[in-house]
Write a protein that holds these residues in place. Structure first.
Motif, PDB file in Angstrom:
ATOM      1  N   HIS A 601      24.610 -24.340  -1.225  1.00 20.74           N
ATOM      2  CA  HIS A 601      23.939 -23.050  -1.126  1.00 20.74           C
ATOM      3  C   HIS A 601      24.336 -22.325   0.158  1.00 20.74           C
ATOM      4  O   HIS A 601      24.327 -22.905   1.246  1.00 20.74           O
ATOM      5  N   TYR A 603      23.735 -18.340   2.023  1.00 21.33           N
ATOM      6  CA  TYR A 603      23.066 -17.039   1.918  1.00 21.33           C
ATOM      7  C   TYR A 603      22.833 -16.466   3.314  1.00 21.33           C
ATOM      8  O   TYR A 603      23.129 -17.126   4.334  1.00 21.33           O
ATOM      9  N   TYR A 656      16.160 -21.651   0.205  1.00 21.68           N
ATOM     10  CA  TYR A 656      16.929 -21.147  -0.935  1.00 21.68           C
ATOM     11  C   TYR A 656      16.230 -21.497  -2.255  1.00 21.68           C
ATOM     12  O   TYR A 656      16.151 -20.686  -3.171  1.00 21.68           O
TER      13      TYR A 656
END
Length: 671
Positions: A601, A603, A656
């Protein structure tokens, strides 16, 4: 248990665990070679002699008895060589040794857990003795011999009656009656003194022998023996001495006669290593953590008071340097190689090969990679599950591999490596890979899908394997098919702050990757603010931080904010909105974006400001907060800042999951 015995027990557990682990590796290697070398034979003899002696000292009789019989076996092998064994006998020897090691390990775990030890090991010890007799070409044990097979492992009192006193058998029986009248538990030899007058000759030649389970019982008996008549002498013989029979040379003498081995340290060599209790290291880390917090508080005092003193600042910098060095040293004491956990997988592979007939080769890479002791303990069970799955599910039968044109011997590779503050552990097999269609159908059948089946990516399909109760095995076997497996792996790895990633190519094999922090106690953190609240992000998860304008942010088809950065698109997570905080900036140009990454992940996290970097001591959250599933919101712990305030430590992966709804999070205002 008093402090002295606690210290003895700690030393015993450490030494015995090390010796058993060493023997496990030795047995795996020797079985592959089909024989024990002279050095390996001597090593097993020495290890068993040590386990026998230390177990006897602490009165762990089951361990002592098994170790003694194995020592007897390898005394014979050392004297006669492996060449004296046929091929069939060698196979029997290896099976007997693996059975013995399993029992020793089981008894060791009982000692470790403070559980009662087995009172009856006659089955295994009789197997070992029977095997020795077969090797010697002697008659197999009779029932009488079986009854007395373990006498020499007890505390023995050897009694000699007065010369020419007569009726030695009856005198012995009278002594037995007196001891039984005292309520003492024991056995004796000869056993037929009451009914067989001829046993007097045995007593005259060899003495009358009493056997007790503990030294205290033997000494209590001696008090009665002292007051008995016609006794010329008595002698208490410890278990390690009682093991030496009249027709065997002294074990101690035998060691002295052996050629010097490099593995045996000489008395005048300085020892550079010491054993330290993990509890003591935990206390040291706790104290170091408090020092770090106190140092931050002290250094912050002049700033809070508006004072400026150059000499104080100089001393503060020196103090910071020393505390950083103290932290590094304290943490390094807890770092241990993963080799111990890796080597245990050899036994699992060996047993599964025998059971499933797959002849899998295990390759270990990076066994010297070091991580925190707590982390090592936490990955043992997950790795066991993964390796079992790789062999049971992933590796095809020999016939299937032949039909697929693959190399005859399948391989499972277990590797470890460092990347910054993480250790990466992978388990890779060159088997049949995973059938994503079958996985998806099984998940759909079990009602596990949260969106249409055709909307799942390959990565998402493979992640379904880690849902509780998911299994693709059609049959329940010794190793799988019970609905317990990768969900346990995921849970255990996440409990130590790690992540699990599965990749696979059908027909080529699969890889399971564990990303685990090096330590859980002290981390390098970046303090950030949202409104009046302060949060700490692990620096290991931070890639970059940057400012952005409102026009830089666009929305995808679902209306989610995304931003293009370095030729890639990242979702934007506003921490204020996620945690539903009352204060905090909303305009993109007033705050700052932090590009973070955890596992697969990646971001951008939007916060008000970056405050600064510092090492922080991770404090666990109160246990009652678990009832509110606080970790589902990306909150992993807390730390105390220099001004005494508390900062929440954020879990980048958890944020996340909360942001995407993977954890079915509730409204955080309920917490």
């Amino acid at each position: 248990m008093d402090n002295v015995n606690d210290t003895l027990l700690e030393a015993y557990l450490f030494e015995t665990d090390s010796l058993l682990a060493e023997l496990d590796d030795l047995l795996i290697s020797a079985e592959q070679e089909g024989t024990f070398s002279v050095d390996e034979t001597n090593q097993i003899f020495r290890n068993m002699h040590t386990i026998k002696g230390s177990s006897a000292m602490l009165e762990y009789h089951s361990l002592m008895e098994i170790a003694h019989h194995i020592e007897d076996l390898f005394f014979y092998i050392r004297e006669n060589g492996m060449d004296s064994l046929s091929g069939k006998q060698r196979n029997q020897l290896f099976e007997l040794m693996f059975d013995s090691m399993d029992t020793l390990r089981l008894e060791y775990e009982k000692v470790k857990a403070d559980l009662p030890l087995s009172q009856d090991t006659d089955g295994l010890t009789l197997k070992i003795n029977t095997f020795i007799k077969k090797l010697k070409g002697e008659a197999l044990p009779t029932k009488t011999e079986v009854d007395t097979i373990d006498d020499k492992h007890s505390y023995q009192v050897l009694i000699n009656f007065d010369t020419d006193c007569g009726m030695e058998n009856l005198r012995a029986f009278m002594l037995v009656s007196a001891l039984e009248g005292e309520g003492l538990a024991f056995t004796y030899s000869p056993k037929d003194v009451e009914t067989n007058a001829a046993s007097s000759e045995t007593i005259i030649d060899q003495g009358f022998k009493l056997f007790f389970d503990s030294e205290s019982l033997a000494k209590e008996a001696i008090e009665t023996i002292k007051n008995s008549g016609s006794i010329r002498s008595y002698e208490l013989i410890q278990p390690k001495l009682a093991a030496i029979t009249e027709d065997e040379p002294s074990v101690t003498a035998e060691v002295n006669e052996a050629k010097p081995e490099k593995a045996i340290p000489k008395a005048n060599i300085k020892q550079d290593l010491i054993n330290v209790s993990l509890n003591k290291l935990d206390k040291l880390i706790a104290v170091v953590g408090e020092i770090v917090i106190t140092e931050s508080m002290v250094v912050a005092i002049p700033e809070r008071l508006g004072l400026k003193d150059d000499s104080f600042l100089k001393s503060a910098r020196q103090l910071r340097k020393l505390t950083d060095e103290l932290q590094d040293i304290a943490m390094s004491l807890r770092m241990v190689p993963v080799s111990g956990v890796f080597q245990r997988m050899n036994r699992i592979v060996r047993d599964m090969n025998k059971s499933l007939g797959k002849n899998v080769k295990l390759t270990l890479i990076g066994s010297d990679t070091e991580v925190d002791k707590t982390i090592v303990d936490g990955i043992s069970d997950p790795l066991m599950h993964i390796v079992r799955n790789a062999i049971d599910h992933g590796i095809e039968s020999p016939e299937a591999r032949l039909q697929a044109g693959k190399e005859e011997q399948p391989e499972v590779t277990l590797s470890a490596s460092h990347t910054g503050s993480e250790v990466i552990i992978t388990v890779t097999d060159n088997g049949q890979g995973m059938d994503t269609e079958a996985i998806l159908k099984k998940a759909e059948k079990n009602g596990l899908l949260t969106k249409p089946a055709d909307a799942y990516s390959k990565k998402e399909i493979l992640s379904l394997l880690m849902l509780p109760g998911f299994s693709t095995n059609h049959e329940v076997t010794e190793y799988s098919g019970r609905g317990v497996g990768l969900d346990v792996v995921k849970k255990n790895v996440e409990s130590i702050g790690g992540t699990v990633i599965i990749t696979s190519e059908q027909g080529q094999g699969s890889t399971t990757t564990l990303k685990i922090p090096l330590t859980l106690a002290i981390v390098d953190g970046m303090d950030v603010s949202v409104g009046k609240e302060i949060f700490t992000l692990p620096i290991a998860n931070i890639k970059q931080s940057f400012k952005a304008t409102n026009t830089d942010v666009i929305r995808d088809a679902k209306g989610q904010e995304i931003i293009k950065y370095l030729n890639d698109f990242f979702p934007v997570v506003r921490l204020r909105d996620l945690l539903q905080l009352e204060n905090g900036v909303t305009d993109m140009e007033d705050g700052i974006l932090i590009w973070v990454e955890s596992g697969e992940h990646s971001y951008c996290l939007f916060v008000d400001n970056l405050i600064g970097e510092q090492q922080v001591v991770v404090k666990p959250l109160p246990t009652y907060l678990n009832n509110f599933r606080i970790k589902d919101y990306g909150i992993s712990g807390c730390t105390i800042l220099g001004d005494g305030s508390i900062s929440i430590i954020l879990d980048v992966g958890g944020i996340y999951s909360a942001f995407t709804g993977d954890q079915n999070t509730r409204n955080i205002s309920e917490v």
